[in-house]
Scaffold this active site. Structure first.
Site, PDB file in Angstrom:
ATOM      1  N   CYS A 254       0.258   2.134   6.652  1.00  0.00           N
ATOM      2  CA  CYS A 254       0.564   0.719   6.871  1.00  0.00           C
ATOM      3  C   CYS A 254       0.711   0.023   5.526  1.00  0.00           C
ATOM      4  O   CYS A 254       0.116   0.434   4.526  1.00  0.00           O
ATOM      5  CB  CYS A 254      -0.533   0.064   7.704  1.00  0.00           C
ATOM      6  SG  CYS A 254      -2.193   0.197   7.002  1.00  0.00           S
TER       7      CYS A 254
ATOM      8  N   HIS B 196      -8.929   4.095  -1.755  1.00  0.00           N
ATOM      9  CA  HIS B 196      -7.530   3.671  -1.626  1.00  0.00           C
ATOM     10  C   HIS B 196      -7.085   2.933  -2.886  1.00  0.00           C
ATOM     11  O   HIS B 196      -7.023   1.699  -2.908  1.00  0.00           O
ATOM     12  CB  HIS B 196      -7.420   2.783  -0.388  1.00  0.00           C
ATOM     13  CG  HIS B 196      -6.063   2.225  -0.096  1.00  0.00           C
ATOM     14  ND1 HIS B 196      -4.893   2.744  -0.610  1.00  0.00           N
ATOM     15  CD2 HIS B 196      -5.687   1.170   0.692  1.00  0.00           C
ATOM     16  CE1 HIS B 196      -3.870   2.047  -0.170  1.00  0.00           C
ATOM     17  NE2 HIS B 196      -4.321   1.077   0.619  1.00  0.00           N
TER      18      HIS B 196
ATOM     19  N   CYS C 250       0.811  -1.224   0.000  1.00  0.00           N
ATOM     20  CA  CYS C 250       0.000   0.000   0.000  1.00  0.00           C
ATOM     21  C   CYS C 250       0.842   1.270   0.000  1.00  0.00           C
ATOM     22  O   CYS C 250       0.360   2.335  -0.367  1.00  0.00           O
ATOM     23  CB  CYS C 250      -0.943   0.011   1.196  1.00  0.00           C
ATOM     24  SG  CYS C 250      -2.209  -1.266   1.141  1.00  0.00           S
TER      25      CYS C 250
END
Length: 385
Positions: A371, A341, A89
């Site tokens: 994260c 996202h 991510c």
């Protein structure tokens, strides 16, 4: 001492799953922001030393070093190379780090950093299955490894499990998660309505604004959802949205700023990345932030604005509990729960929003963290100029 500057940054609106960007090739999403970045900065694109883009699930249309494909799809000079980064991510935040590090090292002067992702076209589960099936793997990227099993056993390795472990460790209730999720939507809608995102976004066709925020969401609606993990607290309402989008930034050395007549908007103050428990996976922003503050001799009271990716509400809530940061300066324009996202692009999207919001509010220091799979987290601290 060498410096690395953010000259400009731009992003597409974030499209929701099966939304207005879902049918757009991810290379075209990336090309769109690259063309806009070149136009806004007025640079000679042939002067760019490298293009560093984040992207996950690099199969199908996202395969083949998509950073290079995006640049070429934008009609930009063939002599400029590109490289694709996967730090899960945090991929495009890491792309920014690599770009800035090239400048700080003195080996490069102008580097484009960013990311692109079409999650509607390449869902996570589909990409994982595509990668596993030809190799006869059925246990995913972790549990097929004998070394991994010897170290971590057969524990579940997924983000929902990690989010539940965080909620349990830090005593975060479902109600607290839902209240944060509602705040994310309300803040994002306020930002859209007040035009806070106007300068940082470039419309793609008829998609002119972020599609994720929900005006009709309520705590009552959230409370009616089933948890993702049986007996757990995390629901879809407290999780980041499946999304599509791209973002790009121009990073320049002091010499390049002078030679090309550029006006930098922010200075890279700190870059670092740390890791911790890969099973809990999502709590690494906590030790990574502590590490960054120690390295810079700053405290959270010195930081004016924070962008921490809302992969799941417990990630942010645990970080707030550990750092003692004022929630009113964290994700002030909403986060991924509302805005979405697009995995490989989110890091660059967060920095784009952070730089623009520092300018709008007159803040000095901004901190970004997120994260990442494998139990990792990048931290970037920038200073507005």
């Amino acid at each position: 001492m060498a410096e690395a500057y953010i000259v400009d940054s731009v992003r597409t609106p974030v499209g929701r799953r099966r939304g207005g960007l879902s049918g757009v090739h991810p290379a075209d999403l990336g090309a769109h922001v690259l063309k806009e970045l070149v136009a806004r900065t007025g640079i000679d694109p042939a002067a760019v030393d490298d293009v560093v883009f984040g992207c996950l699930d690099t199969v199908g249309p996202q395969a083949g070093d998509i950073a290079r494909t995006c640049w070429l799809a934008a009609g930009l000079p063939e002599e400029v190379p590109g490289v694709t980064v996967d730090r899960q991510c945090g991929s495009s935040q890491q792309a920014l780090h690599f770009a800035a590090q090239g400048v700080l090292a003195g080996t490069q002067d102008l580097v484009v950093a960013g990311g692109t992702q079409n999650m509607s076209m390449i869902p996570i589960a589909f990409a994982s299955r595509q990668a596993a099936e030809p190799l006869g793997l059925t246990q995913g990227p972790y549990l097929g490894s004998e070394g991994w099993r010897a170290r971590y056993g057969d524990q579940p390795v997924n983000q929902f499990h990690g989010a539940e472990l965080i909620a349990d460790k830090w005593g975060i209730t479902r109600r607290e998660q839902e209240e944060w999720a509602l705040r994310s939507h309300r803040r994002a809608l306020r930002a859209i309505d007040e035009g806070r995102f106007t300068r940082e976004t470039v419309a793609y066709g008829e998609v002119t604004a972020d599609e994720g925020p929900r005006r009709d969401t309520t705590l009552e609606k959230m409370a009616a959802l089933d948890p993702v993990v049986e007996g757990g607290t995390v629901t879809a309402a407290c999780s980041s949205q499946v999304s599509d989008g791209a973002a790009a930034l121009l990073i320049a050395s002091e010499q390049a700023v002078h030679d090309h007549g550029l006006t930098p908007r922010a200075r890279i103050h700190h870059l670092s990345v740390r890791g911790e428990d890969p099973i809990r996976m999502l709590s690494a922003p906590i030790p990574a932030t502590a590490h960054a503050l120690k390295k810079t001799a700053l405290s959270m009271t010195d930081i004016d604005l924070v962008e921490i990716n809302e992969a799941f509400a417990p990630v942010v809530l645990a970080w707030l509990k550990e750092t003692g940061t004022d929630p009113d300066k964290v994700n002030v324009n909403g986060g991924a729960i509302a805005l979405g996202h697009p995995l490989g692009a989110t890091g660059a999207r967060l920095m784009t929003t952070l730089v623009h919001e520092l300018e709008r509010t007159g803040g000095r220091f901004g901190l970004q963290t997120m994260c990442e799979g494998g139990g990792q987290a990048n931290v970037t601290i920038v200073e507005r100029l």
